[in-house]
Each structure stands twice: as structure tokens, then as C-alpha cells.
Write a protein that holds these residues in place. Sequence first.
Motif, PDB file in Angstrom:
ATOM      1  N   LEU A  15       1.048  -1.409   0.302  1.00 19.09           N
ATOM      2  CA  LEU A  15      -0.218  -0.546   0.032  1.00 19.09           C
ATOM      3  C   LEU A  15       1.265   0.612  -0.261  1.00 19.09           C
ATOM      4  CD1 LEU A  15      -2.601  -0.880   2.397  1.00 19.09           C
ATOM      5  CD2 LEU A  15      -3.074  -1.416   0.292  1.00 19.09           C
ATOM      6  N   SER A  16       1.868   1.365   0.406  1.00 18.78           N
ATOM      7  CA  SER A  16       2.722   2.493   0.843  1.00 18.78           C
ATOM      8  C   SER A  16       3.225   3.036  -0.754  1.00 18.78           C
ATOM      9  CB  SER A  16       3.680   2.079   1.687  1.00 18.78           C
ATOM     10  OG  SER A  16       4.144   1.421   1.888  1.00 18.78           O
ATOM     11  N   LYS A  17       3.921   1.507  -0.972  1.00 21.22           N
ATOM     12  CA  LYS A  17       4.402   1.257  -2.244  1.00 21.22           C
ATOM     13  C   LYS A  17       3.768   2.317  -3.336  1.00 21.22           C
ATOM     14  CE  LYS A  17       7.918  -2.380  -1.598  1.00 21.22           C
ATOM     15  NZ  LYS A  17       9.433  -1.444  -1.688  1.00 21.22           N
ATOM     16  N   PHE A  18       2.869   2.005  -3.814  1.00 23.57           N
ATOM     17  CA  PHE A  18       1.521   2.707  -4.964  1.00 23.57           C
ATOM     18  C   PHE A  18       0.604   3.873  -4.268  1.00 23.57           C
ATOM     19  CE2 PHE A  18      -1.288  -0.639  -3.421  1.00 23.57           C
ATOM     20  CZ  PHE A  18      -2.401  -0.019  -3.601  1.00 23.57           C
ATOM     21  N   ASN A  19       0.789   4.244  -2.685  1.00 21.86           N
ATOM     22  CA  ASN A  19       0.478   5.339  -2.188  1.00 21.86           C
ATOM     23  C   ASN A  19       1.139   6.865  -2.799  1.00 21.86           C
ATOM     24  OD1 ASN A  19      -2.167   6.241  -0.379  1.00 21.86           O
ATOM     25  ND2 ASN A  19      -0.993   6.532   1.039  1.00 21.86           N
ATOM     26  N   TRP A  20       1.794   6.630  -2.906  1.00 18.27           N
ATOM     27  CA  TRP A  20       2.567   8.323  -4.122  1.00 18.27           C
ATOM     28  C   TRP A  20       1.399   8.875  -5.197  1.00 18.27           C
ATOM     29  CZ3 TRP A  20       3.369   8.277  -8.960  1.00 18.27           C
ATOM     30  CH2 TRP A  20       3.363   7.491  -9.553  1.00 18.27           C
ATOM     31  N   ILE A  78      -0.260   4.112  11.178  1.00 18.32           N
ATOM     32  CA  ILE A  78       1.168   4.066   9.981  1.00 18.32           C
ATOM     33  C   ILE A  78       2.305   3.980   9.901  1.00 18.32           C
ATOM     34  CG2 ILE A  78       0.807   5.502   7.907  1.00 18.32           C
ATOM     35  CD1 ILE A  78      -1.524   5.791   8.084  1.00 18.32           C
ATOM     36  N   MET A  79       2.481   5.295  11.572  1.00 18.03           N
ATOM     37  CA  MET A  79       4.024   5.005  11.983  1.00 18.03           C
ATOM     38  C   MET A  79       4.872   4.395  12.087  1.00 18.03           C
ATOM     39  SD  MET A  79       4.910   8.284  10.914  1.00 18.03           S
ATOM     40  CE  MET A  79       4.185   9.553  10.072  1.00 18.03           C
ATOM     41  N   ARG A  80       4.201   3.209  12.242  1.00 16.85           N
ATOM     42  CA  ARG A  80       4.710   1.767  12.924  1.00 16.85           C
ATOM     43  C   ARG A  80       5.159   1.192  11.939  1.00 16.85           C
ATOM     44  NH1 ARG A  80      -0.074  -0.219  17.151  1.00 16.85           N
ATOM     45  NH2 ARG A  80      -0.105   1.220  18.566  1.00 16.85           N
ATOM     46  N   SER A  81       4.505   1.210  10.540  1.00 21.94           N
ATOM     47  CA  SER A  81       5.005   0.400   9.674  1.00 21.94           C
ATOM     48  C   SER A  81       6.551   1.121   8.347  1.00 21.94           C
ATOM     49  CB  SER A  81       3.933   0.326   8.802  1.00 21.94           C
ATOM     50  OG  SER A  81       3.037  -0.576   9.575  1.00 21.94           O
ATOM     51  N   ALA A  83      10.299   2.424   7.484  1.00 22.38           N
ATOM     52  CA  ALA A  83      11.391   1.160   7.730  1.00 22.38           C
ATOM     53  C   ALA A  83      12.208   2.258   8.545  1.00 22.38           C
ATOM     54  CB  ALA A  83      11.166   1.649   5.656  1.00 22.38           C
ATOM     55  N   THR A  84      12.108   3.226   8.227  1.00 25.80           N
ATOM     56  CA  THR A  84      13.090   4.270   9.107  1.00 25.80           C
ATOM     57  C   THR A  84      11.958   5.296  10.611  1.00 25.80           C
ATOM     58  OG1 THR A  84      12.939   6.067   7.799  1.00 25.80           O
ATOM     59  CG2 THR A  84      14.837   4.647   7.263  1.00 25.80           C
ATOM     60  N   PRO A  85      12.543   4.343  11.647  1.00 26.36           N
ATOM     61  CA  PRO A  85      11.012   5.057  12.516  1.00 26.36           C
ATOM     62  C   PRO A  85      11.863   6.923  12.740  1.00 26.36           C
ATOM     63  CG  PRO A  85      11.843   3.057  12.653  1.00 26.36           C
ATOM     64  CD  PRO A  85      12.395   3.256  11.904  1.00 26.36           C
ATOM     65  N   THR A  86      13.119   7.435  12.366  1.00 28.39           N
ATOM     66  CA  THR A  86      13.991   8.342  13.259  1.00 28.39           C
ATOM     67  C   THR A  86      13.121   9.894  12.101  1.00 28.39           C
ATOM     68  OG1 THR A  86      15.496   8.158  11.951  1.00 28.39           O
ATOM     69  CG2 THR A  86      15.896   7.312  13.400  1.00 28.39           C
TER      70      THR A  86
END
Length: 267
Positions: A15-20, A78-81, A83-86
Motif C-alpha cells: 500500500l505504501s509503495k503505490f500510495n504516492w 501508520i508510523m509503526r510500519s 522503515a526508518t522510525p527516526t
Amino acid sequence: LVLLPLCSMPTMRLLSKFNWTGVVAVIVIIAFSAFSAASNGVSTHAFTPEALMRSPLNLRVLGTFSLSFFIQNCVITIMRSNATPTNNRSNLSTAFVLVYVCYVFVGVTAVICPPCGVDIYMQPAASTSFLGVPQPNPAITPLLVMARVAVVLQCITVYPVLLFVIRAQFFTALVRKPYPGWLQVLVFNVVAIGITSAVVISGARTADVLPVTGGFSSLICVYTIPALVKWRHSASSGLWRYLELGGLLSLGVLIASVQILPSSLWS
């Protein structure tokens, strides 16, 4: 048929890959709103005291504001997924600023430059966006078609993410697992998609759905749960604890009630 497989994903990776593509859709919609507002021109009535006050809507708008708390709650999931939490802090700040600018731009231009002179917020029978009102300038028809296609594309990208968040929170609270199994997820999604489809088929206006959803979401997420947690852990005396609890719950019930009762009762 298109959304059900997307809504049943166990993770947000795909979902995040094509959500752009939803970002591109938003840009197209805002561009159309700007062209439509320029074609409509500025309405002098928009600056009258009556139009600025809009007293019948003052309490109802609290439902839409309260909906933002629910959206913020969704962002946590959403933020739990990520890849870079920082990068969560900067990403979230950027997202809130962009959303604020987009919503304010469209909302303000719709009031100041109403399509065909139709006040889309005060007329019960009127549409609630530039996309649903006949445009005075035929030259922007191609852009109108593009904007409507962008809305469909945005729904395809945003709806599965929103349903993923609701599903994850529901099952986490119920069975402590965000994805308990494909059958449970399928049943949940069929029910959820059925409810939202029924709302669309019924012809309900977005301007009516959002405040009602926000009002009842705030009653649960903003007032009831925090009030009960505060009441349980409060060090105040017994009477004051109940006054705090009753005051917060009463405010939540008031905001939720305003959304379903006629505006004339609150004007």
C-alpha cells in the motif's frame, strides 16, 4: 472488487509503495479547484457578516475538527510500519502542514469563489465540492474530467490504508493481533466496505458524513476513553472526579448530538 484485495493486505508495504499516486491525485484536484475558483470570481456576499458568522454551522464544525483527532490516532498505526522510525517526527510534521494547507485552500476558495454563485456549505441541496457543481467556464471541462479521475485514484489509494488502520486497531483491541487470519479479515472488510458503499449509494453528502463521523469518533476517542482513564487515575476528591468525568462526557455527547439534530436548534 478492486478494493477488497487491497484492503486485505497483512502489511502496509504494498500500500505504501503505490500510495504516492494519491499525492499526484491531490495536486490535480487542487489545480482544478484553483482554476475553478479563478473562473467563478470572488463573491462579495462571502464577506458579509451573515456569511462570515454562519451561526448554524458553528457547533457542527466541531465534529469535523474532532475528526482530526481520529486521523491523528490513525497516523500512530501508520508510523509503526515506517522503515526508518527516526524520520517519523519530520514526516509527520510535513504531512500535517501539507494537509492543513490543502484543506484550507480548498475550503476558503469554495466560500469566497462559490461555483455558479452556489453557497455549497449553506445550501442543503447543493453539492459540497467544486467537482459536483456545474462549472461556468467550459474551457476547464478537460481539467474537471482529470480531477474526477484523480478522485477515483485517490480513493483507491487512500481507502485501503484507512481501512487497514481501522482493522488493525479493531483486532489489536479484540484479539491482540492486527492480522488474526484471512477469514476474519475478509469478513471485517466485507462488512466495512458494505457500510461505506451503502452510505455512498444512499446519496449522503460528504459535508454531512464527516461531522457525524467526527462527532461520534470524538465521543469515544477524545472524551469517553480519556475521561475514564483520567477518572480512574485521578488523585482528586470523589465529587470533583465525578464532575470532571461528567463535564467531559457531556461535552462529547453535545458535539455528537449537534451532528444529527437540525441546525435550526443550534442557530
